[in-house]
Design a protein around this motif. Structure first.
Motif, PDB file in Angstrom:
ATOM      1  N   ARG A 117     109.222  -2.844  48.962  1.00 45.87           N
ATOM      2  CA  ARG A 117     108.155  -3.827  49.115  1.00 45.87           C
ATOM      3  C   ARG A 117     108.706  -5.213  49.412  1.00 45.87           C
ATOM      4  O   ARG A 117     107.994  -6.073  49.900  1.00 45.87           O
ATOM      5  CB  ARG A 117     107.303  -3.872  47.844  1.00 45.87           C
TER       6      ARG A 117
ATOM      7  N   THR B  39     116.822   2.761  42.889  1.00 44.22           N
ATOM      8  CA  THR B  39     116.730   2.689  44.347  1.00 44.22           C
ATOM      9  C   THR B  39     116.125   1.351  44.743  1.00 44.22           C
ATOM     10  O   THR B  39     115.373   0.751  43.980  1.00 44.22           O
ATOM     11  CB  THR B  39     115.862   3.840  44.904  1.00 44.22           C
TER      12      THR B  39
ATOM     13  N   ASP C 297     113.702  -1.422  46.105  1.00 46.02           N
ATOM     14  CA  ASP C 297     112.257  -1.492  46.210  1.00 46.02           C
ATOM     15  C   ASP C 297     111.898  -1.969  47.611  1.00 46.02           C
ATOM     16  O   ASP C 297     112.198  -3.098  47.996  1.00 46.02           O
ATOM     17  CB  ASP C 297     111.713  -2.449  45.156  1.00 46.02           C
TER      18      ASP C 297
ATOM     19  N   LYS D  45     116.254  -6.135  44.877  1.00 41.06           N
ATOM     20  CA  LYS D  45     115.334  -5.841  43.795  1.00 41.06           C
ATOM     21  C   LYS D  45     115.236  -4.327  43.713  1.00 41.06           C
ATOM     22  O   LYS D  45     114.974  -3.658  44.710  1.00 41.06           O
ATOM     23  CB  LYS D  45     113.994  -6.470  44.060  1.00 41.06           C
ATOM     24  N   LEU D  46     115.482  -3.774  42.534  1.00 39.61           N
ATOM     25  CA  LEU D  46     115.556  -2.334  42.365  1.00 39.61           C
ATOM     26  C   LEU D  46     114.380  -1.813  41.560  1.00 39.61           C
ATOM     27  O   LEU D  46     113.807  -2.523  40.730  1.00 39.61           O
ATOM     28  CB  LEU D  46     116.857  -1.956  41.658  1.00 39.61           C
ATOM     29  N   LYS D  47     114.039  -0.547  41.796  1.00 38.90           N
ATOM     30  CA  LYS D  47     113.054   0.140  40.985  1.00 38.90           C
ATOM     31  C   LYS D  47     113.715   0.576  39.682  1.00 38.90           C
ATOM     32  O   LYS D  47     114.916   0.403  39.491  1.00 38.90           O
ATOM     33  CB  LYS D  47     112.549   1.383  41.720  1.00 38.90           C
ATOM     34  N   LYS D  48     112.946   1.186  38.794  1.00 37.53           N
ATOM     35  CA  LYS D  48     113.504   1.654  37.527  1.00 37.53           C
ATOM     36  C   LYS D  48     114.534   2.757  37.724  1.00 37.53           C
ATOM     37  O   LYS D  48     115.467   2.882  36.944  1.00 37.53           O
ATOM     38  CB  LYS D  48     112.390   2.172  36.615  1.00 37.53           C
ATOM     39  N   ASP D  49     114.383   3.550  38.792  1.00 33.53           N
ATOM     40  CA  ASP D  49     115.334   4.638  39.033  1.00 33.53           C
ATOM     41  C   ASP D  49     116.588   4.183  39.772  1.00 33.53           C
ATOM     42  O   ASP D  49     117.484   4.974  40.031  1.00 33.53           O
ATOM     43  CB  ASP D  49     114.668   5.792  39.781  1.00 33.53           C
TER      44      ASP D  49
ATOM     45  N   LYS E 278     118.338   4.652  50.619  1.00 35.02           N
ATOM     46  CA  LYS E 278     117.999   4.865  49.216  1.00 35.02           C
ATOM     47  C   LYS E 278     119.143   4.513  48.280  1.00 35.02           C
ATOM     48  O   LYS E 278     118.927   4.113  47.145  1.00 35.02           O
ATOM     49  CB  LYS E 278     117.593   6.319  48.974  1.00 35.02           C
TER      50      LYS E 278
END
Length: 81
Positions: free
Chosen positions: A60, A56, A58, A50-54, A69
């Motif tokens: 959590r 990298t 996530d 599961k990735l963040k918007k940028d 990263k």
């Protein structure tokens, strides 16, 4: 002695001047074959990370806890060695 020093300086000067010349580059005609790139097949179901918007991972989520990263496994952990 003066003639000897003059002759040595000329010889050394010419030696250094010719040492700086570079051999001309030769042209080589090589043909590179381009291999077709296979498109990545879409995975059915959930993505592996599961990735963040940028882009990298996530941290959590449990599956992303031991990733760097850039998304590669962190070798400091025993499960990734």
């Amino acid at each position: 002695m003066k003639k000897f020093l003059t002759a040595m300086s000329i010889v050394l000067g010419l030696g250094f001047a010719t040492a700086q010349q570079v051999a001309p580059a030769t042209k080589t005609t090589t043909t590179k074959t381009v291999k077709p790139v296979k498109a990545a097949e879409p995975t059915a179901g959930k993505p592996a990370q599961k990735l963040k918007k940028d882009g990298t991972p996530d941290k959590r989520y449990k599956e992303n806890q031991k990733l760097k990263k850039d998304g590669t496994p962190d070798k400091r952990y025993k499960v990734n060695k």
